[in-house]
Write an enzyme that holds these catalytic residues in place. Structure first.
Site, short mmCIF file in Angstrom:
data_model
loop_
_atom_site.label_atom_id
_atom_site.label_comp_id
_atom_site.label_asym_id
_atom_site.label_seq_id
_atom_site.Cartn_x
_atom_site.Cartn_y
_atom_site.Cartn_z
N ASN A 215 -3.44 6.75 4.42
CA ASN A 215 -3.26 7.56 5.88
C ASN A 215 -4.32 8.77 5.59
O ASN A 215 -4.64 9.12 4.37
CB ASN A 215 -1.90 7.78 6.00
CG ASN A 215 -1.28 8.53 4.91
OD1 ASN A 215 -1.25 9.60 4.55
ND2 ASN A 215 -0.31 7.77 3.98
N LYS A 294 -15.40 -7.51 -4.52
CA LYS A 294 -15.41 -7.08 -3.24
C LYS A 294 -15.27 -8.20 -2.07
O LYS A 294 -15.93 -9.29 -2.59
CB LYS A 294 -16.81 -6.25 -2.78
CG LYS A 294 -16.92 -5.96 -1.36
CD LYS A 294 -18.31 -5.13 -1.07
CE LYS A 294 -18.66 -4.98 0.18
NZ LYS A 294 -19.79 -4.35 0.56
N LYS A 347 18.57 8.66 3.52
CA LYS A 347 18.20 9.27 2.14
C LYS A 347 18.89 10.17 1.15
O LYS A 347 18.62 10.56 0.31
CB LYS A 347 16.82 10.01 2.50
CG LYS A 347 15.70 9.45 3.51
CD LYS A 347 15.39 7.91 2.89
CE LYS A 347 14.27 7.58 4.12
NZ LYS A 347 13.85 6.30 3.68
#
Length: 402
Positions: A215, A294, A347
């Site tokens: 990200n 790859k 959490k």
């Protein structure tokens, strides 16, 4: 200036900057700008030798006041040698020549800078700069040790090529390092004795020999937390994903790549941590690896399978002991407040800081953030867009009062 060290909450503080004879004296202008950008008022003293490299007018033009340039000032201010000790919260000497260091170590007060330093009741921040052979000379090292033994802070010179074209240790430390040590001398030490762990940046989940799942997190928010904690006196461990910002060497940096790497590093530290700040944008899933080679395109469609990664915040949050505190982050695109409250409970966090990453100026890779805060007692606030260092500082203010 790097955005994660651009702290601006020092209005009402005063710092004095001493500049002694070195080609690095011109960097005092950069330090002056940085300290003034923090909100602090800054005065300057130049030795006679420093004035061979840079003029007092240069500092005056950038807003330094007062600027001392001689031992016996002209006019009514006959007690200028006492001013920093009476009016300033911090005293930084950069660059500090071998001569200035010798004066400080041996209590000599034969110029304005050494008089002011001798009359300053708090610890000094001293950043030496000189030829490598002068730095390593036994007399210089003995003087440095004397200053350290008295509690003064020495920002050791860096290594590399010096102005005289010699290689070695002696060049002035990075101005960012000196600036941060000056800010620490101005900051409240209300986190002294605490050990803080910050996770920051993205994780990269390898798929083949060249591709990964990730990200666009820059790590700026986490870097702001790491620096803020150190400025306030804490010992800091930063667990850094790929591409995260520079941090001063006084912060212990652990560079990692994958979510598994980050969890392993965080878990190994957790029992010794007082405050955990989990800002990292950890990949929730990792691709089932294709292999080290790859992948070559073939047909029109490609299917990649994923498996869950360890939920670092939840795993360590639910394992926290008495006295440990947890700050978690929630990067959302919708239903921000509801998702934050769910995350707070799931959490076992003390505080959740949430932001809508779809909003301009509040997403990944920005210098600012617009956040909502909710804590375990049910208190909730929405904060307007602000620089990330300011957000980090205010979140710590909140946590210390919780």
């Amino acid at each position: 200036m790097k955005s994660h060290i651009a702290f601006t909450g020092f209005l009402g503080k005063r710092l004095h900057l001493g500049v002694s004879g070195s080609i690095a004296a011109y960097k005092g202008l950069d330090l002056l700008r940085m300290f003034k950008d923090s909100g602090a008022d800054v005065g300057v003293t130049l030795t006679d030798s420093a004035q061979q490299f840079i003029t007092p007018l240069s500092f005056e033009a950038l807003g330094a006041s007062p600027v001392f340039s001689q031992m016996y000032p002209v006019g009514d201010d006959v007690f200028g040698h006492l001013m920093p000790g009476e009016a300033c919260h911090a005293f930084v000497i950069a660059p500090a020549s071998a001569t200035t260091i010798a004066r400080l170590a041996n209590g000599l007060a034969d110029d304005m800078l050494s008089c002011q330093a001798l009359a300053f009741p708090e610890k000094l921040v001293i950043a030496p700069a000189m030829n490598p052979r002068m730095w390593h000379n036994a007399a210089t090292q003995e003087n440095i040790q004397k200053l350290c033994n008295r509690g003064h802070v020495v920002v050791e010179p860096g290594c590399g090529r010096t102005a005289c074209l010699e290689e070695g240790q002696g060049r002035l430390a990075a101005v960012e390092d000196i600036y941060l040590h000056g800010l620490r001398a101005l900051a409240p030490q209300d986190m002294a004795g605490q050990t803080v762990m910050v996770t920051l940046g993205p994780t990269r989940e390898k798929w083949d020999g060249v591709r990964f799942w990730s990200n666009p997190s820059s790590g700026t928010m986490g870097a702001s937390f790491a620096v803020a904690a150190w400025l306030r006196g804490a010992k800091v461990h930063a667990i850094c994903g790929q591409g995260t910002p520079w941090l001063p060497s006084v912060i212990t940096r652990h560079d990692v790549t994958s979510a598994a790497d980050m969890y392993e590093a965080a878990d190994s530290l957790w029992n010794a941590i007082d405050i955990g700040v989990f800002t990292a944008a950890v990949a929730d899933y990792t691709p089932v690896p294709f292999g080290d080679s790859k992948f070559k395109k073939g047909g029109d469609d490609l299917t990649v399978s994923f498996t869950r990664t360890v939920d670092i915040l939840k795993t360590l949050g639910t394992a926290k002991q008495d006295g440990q505190k947890v700050i978690g982050f929630a990067a959302e695109t919708d239903n921000l407040h509801d998702n934050m409250k769910k995350k707070l409970a799931a959490k076992n966090a003390d505080i959740i800081v949430g932001n809508n990453v779809a909003k301009s100026g509040s997403g990944f890779g920005t210098a600012t953030n617009e956040v909502c805060i909710v804590d375990k007692n049910g208190r909730q606030e929405d904060w307007p867009l602000a620089p990330k260092p300011e957000v980090a500082w205010r979140v710590f203010d909140w946590l210390l009062q919780l």
